[in-house]
Structures are given as structure tokens and as C-alpha cells.
Motif scaffolding. Structure first.
Motif, mmCIF file in Angstrom:
data_model
loop_
_atom_site.group_PDB
_atom_site.id
_atom_site.type_symbol
_atom_site.label_atom_id
_atom_site.label_comp_id
_atom_site.label_asym_id
_atom_site.label_seq_id
_atom_site.Cartn_x
_atom_site.Cartn_y
_atom_site.Cartn_z
ATOM 1 N N HIS A 480 46.604 10.385 -52.246
ATOM 2 C CA HIS A 480 47.466 11.177 -51.368
ATOM 3 C C HIS A 480 48.932 10.760 -51.487
ATOM 4 O O HIS A 480 49.827 11.588 -51.395
ATOM 5 C CB HIS A 480 46.975 11.083 -49.923
ATOM 6 N N VAL A 484 51.920 13.345 -52.370
ATOM 7 C CA VAL A 484 53.074 13.617 -51.540
ATOM 8 C C VAL A 484 54.361 13.117 -52.210
ATOM 9 O O VAL A 484 55.459 13.388 -51.752
ATOM 10 C CB VAL A 484 52.870 12.995 -50.147
ATOM 11 N N THR B 19 50.057 18.883 -40.156
ATOM 12 C CA THR B 19 49.411 19.199 -41.426
ATOM 13 C C THR B 19 49.946 18.342 -42.563
ATOM 14 O O THR B 19 49.552 18.532 -43.709
ATOM 15 C CB THR B 19 49.641 20.674 -41.791
ATOM 16 N N SER B 20 50.840 17.407 -42.242
ATOM 17 C CA SER B 20 51.510 16.695 -43.327
ATOM 18 C C SER B 20 50.621 15.635 -43.960
ATOM 19 O O SER B 20 49.757 15.043 -43.318
ATOM 20 C CB SER B 20 52.782 16.037 -42.798
ATOM 21 N N LEU B 21 50.873 15.416 -45.234
ATOM 22 C CA LEU B 21 50.153 14.360 -45.941
ATOM 23 C C LEU B 21 50.627 12.988 -45.492
ATOM 24 O O LEU B 21 49.880 12.010 -45.570
ATOM 25 C CB LEU B 21 50.390 14.506 -47.443
ATOM 26 N N GLN B 22 51.881 12.939 -45.026
ATOM 27 C CA GLN B 22 52.391 11.668 -44.514
ATOM 28 C C GLN B 22 51.508 11.169 -43.374
ATOM 29 O O GLN B 22 51.175 9.989 -43.292
ATOM 30 C CB GLN B 22 53.843 11.823 -44.003
ATOM 31 N N THR B 24 48.410 11.927 -42.948
ATOM 32 C CA THR B 24 47.142 11.496 -43.537
ATOM 33 C C THR B 24 47.243 10.055 -44.017
ATOM 34 O O THR B 24 46.383 9.214 -43.719
ATOM 35 C CB THR B 24 46.779 12.382 -44.748
ATOM 36 N N ASN B 87 44.390 16.190 -38.203
ATOM 37 C CA ASN B 87 45.205 16.328 -39.397
ATOM 38 C C ASN B 87 44.431 17.019 -40.526
ATOM 39 O O ASN B 87 44.916 17.968 -41.153
ATOM 40 C CB ASN B 87 45.667 14.919 -39.820
ATOM 41 N N ALA B 91 45.265 20.645 -41.899
ATOM 42 C CA ALA B 91 45.685 20.745 -43.296
ATOM 43 C C ALA B 91 44.781 21.705 -44.055
ATOM 44 O O ALA B 91 45.240 22.458 -44.916
ATOM 45 C CB ALA B 91 45.651 19.364 -43.947
ATOM 46 N N ARG B 95 46.460 24.697 -45.963
ATOM 47 C CA ARG B 95 46.636 24.616 -47.406
ATOM 48 C C ARG B 95 45.555 25.281 -48.223
ATOM 49 O O ARG B 95 45.807 25.878 -49.251
ATOM 50 C CB ARG B 95 46.684 23.152 -47.843
ATOM 51 N N HIS B 109 36.321 17.150 -48.053
ATOM 52 C CA HIS B 109 37.097 17.053 -46.823
ATOM 53 C C HIS B 109 36.299 17.491 -45.603
ATOM 54 O O HIS B 109 36.424 16.901 -44.530
ATOM 55 C CB HIS B 109 38.398 17.835 -46.969
#
Lengths: 556, 413
Positions: A480, A484, B19-22, B24, B87, B91, B95, B109
Motif C-alpha cells: 500500500h 500511495v 477512503t484514503s490509502l494513508q 489504511t 476504511n 475504499a 475505488r 479485501h
């Protein structure tokens, strides 16, 4: 040796540790436990394990003078009254006068839970258990002070003899007499039990032969010894053909030492590959790959042999997990090499294969590496699915880490860093991490299902499970973070090296939880080894992380 | 085109964050730290303690040395798990477009969401008990692993027992507890979470208890056990009363073998403290316990319990063989071979979980039974039991939860 056919002697099947194995394997494992080696030098020549065992059982006075006990602990040496010198090997004779002290101290140590023992307590308890093993082996076929089995058979029926038979039946470490046709296949007997049966009228034909074997050895009569051994073998072939075949196969496997051979070949492949970087690349690089594949072939043969011998999937204990993790890494490395053809796959595969086989070699010092499965774990289905998937996950994570280390060394030490190769390497690492994430995740879920089936819960947060989860989480974080854009080539490499730390912790580290710095048993040696490994990985991470100005050659 | 309103802007920002990957990566990193800490803490706190502190809590708390107030210093596993689910779900909604190429990602997922959610359910709803049966014995109750209860039995009727139980957790709160349907109440004078009993010596203070064995026993309070394989040995000083009439002050403890009794209006009440029980509408009789080892070793090869399952209400009466990896699943409960004691006593782990309950045809068991105050049941004296078992009667006190070889959680290495 001295005309005795110890090969035939070593091929005789015995029942020990719940399974049939050749006498040779039992001798090797016992010597490994007692001396941490499978053979030793004595009076100018090398004594192999089966000769040592023959001496121990039939020429006790000789065996007792051989320095087979390895003792490192200064306080234990103090008990023996010997100064700390370079000599760490002692004979039973040297230890004998202090045996009461050792026993008393060991009993005191046993009263304390194993993880809470200090260094001395561990060492003394360990020495005591090795002395016990020695003592049991020494009295396994006949009592050490007995004139021999022929004598024991002769006095059958006397009350004193009956007591001796009982003592022998209790003390014997292994059972050399197979069940006769029609008997329960588990009903192997030790000589004490067979003597008892003989006094009640059922004479096991092997008993008399064992008696002749022992007497011939004691009297230095190789011809009679060899005849008796051959007859025992013939008898087994008739009564227990399966057991004799099993013992022969395992003997062959132990003699062949495929994993040792594999280790040597991997080093060779690595050296040829290193040479290829400075000379005749076109010729040497394919040669290195060919050598690696030869090593992989032998490694595979060894694995397959173990599977056949044990009748189990390849991973059944820590030792076999090390062998399998290495194998997985080698196979993955070969696949990478076929794809990228840079010599890089060969290098990391050879290094990973060598490293894991070294680890396996050290893990083997615990004794039998094909021990029986405990009841809860006795499920070939789950061993073949959950355990294998999880270990492949380990292989992948280590391989990714190894490639990352290779990348670091190449860039910072050798100073080669063309963009194309760097891209290829980070592509490899990314692919391998995806692969290992998939396997770790599936393996962990399978483990949960197994746990649910046999213990009633899917997840118990126990250290072993947490270890597996950490690998999954870490690989997921890497992927991930790349997605990102937090990390690029170099960042992924640093993270992949950290994956080595996580995997080593969950593979070995969780077994050492609660093992403080006080104990000096096997796990403690492993503790230092693991700490060293982690430290080295941290150094690699720093190297990889170091800003450009520290690199040998700047990227253009 | 209209300008998005303020609320829409804020909403969009929250949605972007959710929804951010950050987020996650943050959650995964926090989870890694928690798992690592939880693993290390198990050495000191035991598995359960560490899991409750780090994984099944909203925050990991820390209290400065010598103070009682607690500061949340780290998000707990429950919080991180919840955020991670939110999250992941968000997401996925944002996405993922479905295509066969992405089917693998979808499955992984979705699976993750299920697993994390499953752990929430397991943490909240799974109940672990055990059943200990001696060969030939019939048992129709489960025992808790570590909880205890005060039990008061009216044994005046030879055919019936009136059984009152009070969980130790309720005793710990103190006060007077009326026994429902009886004129009696139990006053809790003192509760000990963990106590050591020893013979009273002349120089000791006078004991709180003035009746029964407690009058000659010294009670020393001990700190609570935290280790996984040790349990607290609780005790209490109680005073049974009927209106203004007191029946003396008694010591009860799991460590006292013989039950003590008093008589109120011609009815005899027997008091004791025991491992908390839960009665079942069916019973198991252990017909044969087997413990096989590999020849010439102590390595266990197989364990099995042959039991007779009897349920008069349902008309079930059948033989079941419970062995490793082969549990008995019955009415929402699963009985696993989990341990043994000697050659003739089997220890079955009994798990009730939402999943197994849903898959069974029967309704929820009365889970509320495990909380609360005094509880009352009527037990018919079991015809099969040899007096000591089957009913509310006290079985031999020899077994404590820590005894018995455990077969759980074994690993290859």
C-alpha cells in the motif's frame, strides 16, 4: 573399523522415539545430543557414531574413557573440579566421581520451571539429562556389569536374574527386537522384556544373536560379530521386511547427507557467480545457474526422501521448516533468474539456500529430526496445506529481503547502479512481496480454520498466530505504501529488508518469549544468533537508506 | 454548475480521508504495533490479559506510577479494527470497479472485512467453558475456566434441590442479596478476590467468621493472579439472614472441601463456593477415555472420549466419539477434546459461539445467566448420578482449572 562390519550393525532397525529407525540414526542422534557432533577423534582416529554405540554397549570400559560429553559452563566445570581450558570434552570416567553432586544439583534445578532457570541450572539439568541418556544406552542391550546376554539367558529363572530383567526392561533406551510374525506390529521388545518372555517360554530368536554379537565385539572377534549381524539382518528381512527396508532407506539418506551436499553446491554457485561479475560473464553466469540448479535438484531429492521416509508433508518441525524455507527461496530465485536473466536471482537463491540449510544444520542438534507428530498436530491435510503455505510465505519474504540486500550491496559497495537493473530489481521485490503476501494471508486463514476445528477458536492472539499476522500486515503495508507513492525503489528495498526481521521474529523469535538473558540452553544460543541476524539487517537497512552522498558511485 | 456547499465540501473531505490509502497504512502500522506489544505483554500478563489490554479495548491505557487515573496513550485494537473496516468498506465503494482482473482483490479485501468483523463478534460473544467427566460419570453442566460462584442448596427434600447461585463478581460488590423465592438473604461482609487460608494461631487477630470452619481459619488476602495458567482462589465472609434473624458469619472459599450448612425453619441450607456452572438441558456420560502414546514414548498419539449423549426432551440418546480434530457439535455448542487428568478423567472444552449457534436449529442459550445477581434453579436429583454429580451437589474438589494436561495450542515449533 578393526574388521567389524559396522555398516550392517548400523542398518539394524530399532524402535525408539515411537518409530522404527536404523541403529545408525539413533547412534548419530544420541551422540549429537551428548557431544553436539556426530563423530569425534579419539586416540588418533575418527570414531563414528555406530562404533561409539557399539563400544558403549559392549566395551563399556573403553567407551567410558572417550571424551563424549561437551561441557561449556564454567560452574559445571567447577563441580567437576577441572580448570577452564580449551578442552571442553570429558569422558564419563571423569564425570563419574561427581555424579552424586550433579544429580543433587540437577534435581534442585528441575524443581524450577524451565524458563526461569538460570545459566548454571540449565547447564546442570542439561548435563544430567545427557548422562541419563548415556546411562540408558549403556544398559540397553545388556547391563553394563553383565558378562553378556548368553549369561543372562543361562541364568533364566533364578530370582536374581528376574530382577535384572526387570531393571533392563525399565532402563533400556531403545527396542532392538522386532515383533515376530503374527504379533502386534507395535510390540517391539527391548532385551529385558525379551529375556522376561524367554523365562516364560517364548524365546525371541534375535536375543541369542544379539548375545553373540555383543560377545564377539567384546572379545575383538570381527568374524563372529559380522556373522551375527548378517544373521540378524536376514532374520529381519524374513520377519519384518518393511522395517528393514525402512531402516535401509533412512540409513542411505543419512549417509548421503543431501542437505550438506546442497549447502556446498550453493556456496560453489555463489562463488562462480561472483567470479562472473569480473570475468567471462557470458560463460560463468549460466554456469552458476546450472550449479545452482544442481544444488536445487539435490535439495529437492532430500526433501522428497524425507517426505517418503516419514510419510508426512515436508514440514513437520522447526528443522524441516528451515530446509523447506530454503528450498522455496531457491526455487523462487531460479524462476526470477529465468525471467530477468541478470544473475541476480542466482545470487540470492544460492545465498538464501545456503543460509537456511546452515540454520537447519544447527537446528538438527536437538536430536531426531523425524520425530513423531503429537496428537493435535497429527493431520496430514493441515500439515500439507496450512503449514506448507505459511512456510512458502516465509520463503518469499526472505527472498524479497535477500534481493533488497543484494540491491544495497550492489549500489553501495560495488557501486553499480544502472537505472535499468534497479528497476528490474524493484520489480522483482514487488512481485515476490505480492507472492508472499498472498501465501502468508492464505496460510494464516487456513491456520485459523485448523485452530477452529481442533481448539474451538479461529483466532487466539497467541504469539505464534501474531507472528504470522505481523508478516501479513508488513507485506500489506509495503504494497500500500508503494501504491500511495510513499516509497519508491529504495524505500521498498528498505522495507523488504525489515521484512527479514519480522519473519525471523515470527519464525524463531516467538519461541524465545520468556527466555530471559539468564538461560544458556539451546534456545539461548539461538537467541544470540537471532539478535545478530536482526542487527545485521538493521545495518543493511541503514546502508540502503543512506543518502546518495554515501554511495560509492552517484546515480546519473 | 453550482458551487458545492460548505457541508458538501466537508463531507467530501471526510470521504476522501475515510477512503484514503494513508488511513489504511496508518491503521495497518498501528495494528502491527499493537500485535507486537500484545505478544510481548503475554509473558507478563498472560494471553487473556494482554488481549484485553491491547486488542479488545478501544484504547491502551497507562497510569503513572503511584496514581490511579488512567491516560489513553495508544488506540486499542478495537478502535483500529473499526476504523480499518470503515476504511476498507469506503475504499471498496469508491475505488473498486468490478472486472475479472480485479476479482482477486475483491475477494481478499472482502475476506479481510469479514475476518476483522469476525474477531469483533468472537471477542464479544464467544463463551468458553469446559466439562470435566470421570469415566462412568454423567455430567449435565459446564464449568467456567476461572469464574466462581456461591451456591446455596436447600437439601430438605430428598427428591428435589432448590439451588441458589450468586456469581463471585456479584459478591465482590457487597451488600445484601435476597435469595429469590425464599425468606433468606445473604449479606456480604467481605470478599477476597484471591486469598490464602491457613490455620489460625493464638497470636492472630480474631477471624471475621464466627461459625463453621471459618472461625478457626486465618484469611490472608493475596494480589490477583495474572498468569494464564493460574487462577484466583476467591473467598468471602457472608452472613445468611432471614428478616432480623442472623445465622452467623461464615467463611466460604473454593479451598474449603466440606460444605457448611445451617437450618432455617426446618429446612437445611448447604453453602459452598465452587467453579461457576451452567446447566444444560442434556447430559454426557463418559463411557471410555483413551489416551494412546507412540510405543515406548510419552508422545501422545491420540486422545478420545466415548460419551453417551442423552437429551430426554429431544429424545436423543446416542453414543459419540470425541477425539482430536473431531469435536461434538450439539445445540449451538461444540465440545472439543482439550485435556485429561490421569487415565480416566476427560476435559472437554465447550465453546458457544454465534456462528455455531446460528448453524444449529435451536434458539440462543440464556446468556444472561452469566451476569447479574442471585439465580434460582430447581434440580431434580439425577437418577444416574452416584450422589456426587449430576445435580447441584458438590463434586470432589480435587480438580481446579489449572490442573490436567492441556492439549490446546500446540505448534510444530
Amino acid at each position: 573399523m578393526r574388521g567389524f562390519d559396522l555398516n550392517t550393525f548400523g542398518s539394524l532397525p530399532v524402535l525408539e522415539g515411537g518409530r522404527v529407525k536404523p541403529l545408525d540414526a539413533m547412534a548419530r542422534n544420541s551422540l549429537l545430543v551428548i557431544r553436539s557432533q556426530q563423530s569425534f577423534r579419539f586416540e588418533g582416529r575418527t570414531i563414528q557414531a555406530e562404533e561409539w554405540l557399539a563400544d558403549l554397549m559392549f566395551r563399556t570400559s573403553v567407551a567410558d574413557t572417550q571424551p563424549v560429553f561437551v561441557i561449556n559452563d564454567p560452574d559445571v566445570l567447577g563441580i567437576l573440579g577441572v580448570p577452564q581450558t580449551t578442552n571442553r570434552y570429558f569422558s564419563f570416567q571423569t564425570i563419574l566421581p561427581h555424579i552424586e553432586t550433579i544429580e543433587r544439583q540437577a534435581q534442585a534445578a528441575h524443581a524450577i520451571e524451565a524458563p526461569k532457570r538460570d545459566r548454571f541450572q540449565n547447564a546442570i539439568a542439561n548435563l544430567y539429562s545427557r548422562l541419563l541418556l548415556y546411562h540408558r544406552l549403556r544398559n540397553s542391550i545388556q547391563l553394563a556389569d553383565s558378562p553378556g546376554l548368553a549369561f543372562e539367558l543361562g541364568v533364566s529363572g533364578q530370582p536374581a536374574a528376574t530382577n535384572r530383567y526387570e531393571a533392563m526392561a525399565q532402563i533400556a533406551f531403545f527396542r532392538p527386537l522386532p515383533p515376530l510374525p503374527g504379533q502386534n506390529p507395535d510390540a517391539w521388545k527391548n532385551t529385558g522384556e525379551a529375556l522376561r518372555a524367554a523365562s516364560q517360554g517364548t524365546l525371541h530368536p534375535g536375543l541369542e544373536l544379539l548375545g553373540r554379537l555383543g560377545a564377539a565385539y567384546a572379545n575383538a572377534d570381527p568374524q563372529s560379530f559380522n556373522r551375527a549381524a548378517a544373521e540378524l539382518r536376514t532374520q529381519n528381512r524374513i520377519n519384518q521386511p518393511e522395517a528393514q527396508k525402512q531402516a535401509d532407506s533412512e540409513l542411505l539418506f543419512n549417509r548421503a547427507q543431501p542437505f550438506y551436499a546442497g549447502m556446498v553446491i550453493y556456496v560453489l554457485a555463489l562463488l562462480v557467480l561472483f567470479a562472473s561479475w569480473v570475468w567471462k560473464r557470458e560463460l560463468l553466469q549460466p554456469t552458476a545457474l546450472a550449479i545452482l540448479m544442481a544444488g536445487a535438484l539435490i535439495h529437492t531429492a532430500g526433501l522428497v526422501s524425507r517426505v517418503i521416509l516419514q510419510g508426512r508433508p515436508p514440514v513437520t518441525n522447526l528443522y524441516s521448516s528451515a530446509v523447506f524455507v530454503g528450498w522455496g527461496a531457491v526455487i523462487l530465485g531460479i524462476i526470477l533468474e529465468r525471467i530477468y536473466r541478470k544473475g541476480f536471482g542466482t545470487a540470492v537463491a544460492a545465498a538464501a539456500g545456503f543460509g537456511s540449510l546452515i540454520v537447519a544444520h544447527h537446528l538438527a542438534s536437538d536430536g531426531d529430526t523425524m520425530e513423531m507428530m503429537r496428537a493435535v498436530l497429527d493431520s496430514n491435510f493441515w500439515l500439507a496445506t496450512h503449514v506448507v503455505t505459511i512456510t512458502i510465505g516465509y520463503s518469499g519474504t526472505f527472498l524479497a529481503g535477500a534481493i533488497a540486500i543484494g540491491y544495497t550491496l550492489r549500489k553501495h559497495i560495488v557501486g553499480e547502479s544502472d537505472v535499468e537493473t534497479s528497476k528490474a530489481l524493484s520489480g522483482m521485490v514487488y512481485g515476490v512481496i505480492c507472492f508472499s503476501l498472498l501465501f502468508s494471508f492464505v496460510g494464516t486463514v487456513l491456520g485459523g480454520i485448523w485452530a477452529d476445528q481442533s481448539w474451538g477458536r479461529f483466532w487466539g492472539w497467541d504469539p505464534k498466530e501474531n507472528g504470522a499476522l505481523l508478516i501479513v500486515l508488513w507485506n500489506a503495508i509495503i504494497l500500500h505504501a508503494r501504491l500511495v507513492g510513499y516509497v519508491r525503489d529504495r524505500g521498498i528495498m528498505v522495507m523488504a529488508i525489515f521484512g527479514n526481521i519480522i519473519t525471523s521474529l515470527s519464525w524463531f523469535g516467538v519461541n524465545m518469549l520468556g527466555v530471559g538473558l539468564h538461560s544458556y540452553g539451546f534456545m539461548d544460543k539461538a537467541f544470540w544468533a537471532l539478535s545478530g541476524f536482526i542487527a545485521s539487517q538493521l545495518v543493511f537497512m541503514l546502508l540502503c537508506w543512506a543518502p546518495q552522498m554515501f554511495w560509492k558511485r552517484k546515480v546519473t | 454548475m453550482t458551487q458545492p456547499t460548505k457541508i458538501q465540501q466537508i463531507g467530501a473531505r471526510i470521504w476522501a480521508a475515510l477512503t484514503s490509502l494513508q488511513l489504511t497504512i496508518t491503521c495497518l502500522t498501528l495494528l502491527m504495533a499493537l500485535v507486537f506489544l500484545c505478544t510481548l505483554a503475554q509473558v507478563e500478563m498472560g494471553t487473556l490479559g494482554a488481549v484485553n489490554t491491547y486488542m479488545r479495548s478501544w484504547f491502551a491505557w497507562w497510569s503513572p506510577r503511584g496514581s490511579t487515573f488512567q491516560i489513553p496513550v495508544f488506540p486499542g485494537g478495537a478502535l483500529v479494527g473499526l476504523v480499518l473496516i470503515a476504511n476498507l468498506t469506503a475504499a471498496m465503494i469508491k475505488r473498486f470497479t468490478f472486472s475479472w482482473n480485479k476479482a482477486g482483490l475483491w475477494v481478499i479485501h472482502m475476506g479481510l472485512i469479514l475476518l476483522v468483523a469476525g474477531e469483533f463478534v468472537a471477542g464479544a460473544l464467544q463463551v468458553d467453558n469446559r466439562m470435566i467427566i470421570r469415566e462412568g460419570e454423567t455430567v449435565n453442566f459446564l464449568e467456567s475456566y476461572r469464574d466462581t460462584e456461591l451456591v446455596i442448596r436447600d437439601v430438605s427434600d430428598p427428591a428435589f434441590e432448590n439451588v441458589f447461585t450468586i456469581p463471585s463478581s456479584r459478591l465482590a460488590k457487597g451488600g445484601a442479596l435476597p435469595l429469590p423465592g425464599s425468606p433468606l438473604a445473604i449479606k456480604v461482609v467481605r470478599f477476597y478476590k484471591n486469598a490464602e487460608l491457613s490455620a489460625l494461631r493464638p497470636e492472630d487477630h480474631a477471624p471475621l467468621a464466627n461459625r463453621g470452619v471459618g472461625a478457626s481459619v486465618k484469611v490472608t488476602e493475596l494480589p490477583g493472579e495474572t498468569a494464564e495458567n493460574k487462577m484466583n482462589l476467591p473467598g468471602a465472609i457472608i452472613e445468611p439472614v432471614a428478616g432480623n434473624q442472623s445465622y452467623g458469619v461464615w467463611l466460604i472459599s473454593t479451598q474449603l472441601g466440606a460444605p457448611q450448612s445451617f437450618v432455617h425453619e426446618g429446612r437445611t441450607y448447604v453453602m459452598s463456593m465452587r467453579i461457576q456452572r451452567q446447566y444444560l438441558p442434556y447430559s454426557l456420560t463418559l463411557k471410555k477415555f483413551r489416551h494412546d502414546v507412540y510405543p515406548g514414548t510419552e508422545i501422545p498419539k491420540n486422545f478420545s472420549s466415548l460419551v453417551q449423549l442423552q437429551n430426554t426432551n429431544q429424545g436423543d440418546n446416542r453414543e459419540v466419539l470425541i477425539y482430536m480434530n473431531q469435536p461434538l457439535r450439539y445445540q449451538g455448542r461444540t465440545f472439543y477434546q482439550s485435556g485429561y487428568e490421569g487415565d480416566t478423567i476427560t476435559i472437554l472444552q465447550v465453546v458457544w459461539s454465534l456462528r455455531s449457534a446460528c448453524s444449529s436449529t435451536l434458539a440462543f442459550p440464556c446468556a444472561s445467566r452469566w451476569g447479574g445477581g442471585p439465580h434460582h434453579e430447581n434440580h431434580q436429583i439425577h437418577p444416574l448420578a452416584g450422589g456426587s454429580t449430576g445435580s447441584g451437589g458438590d463434586r470432589d474438589p480435587g480438580l481446579t482449572p489449572v490442573q490436567g494436561a492441556r492439549l490446546r495450542s500446540e505448534y510444530l515449533w
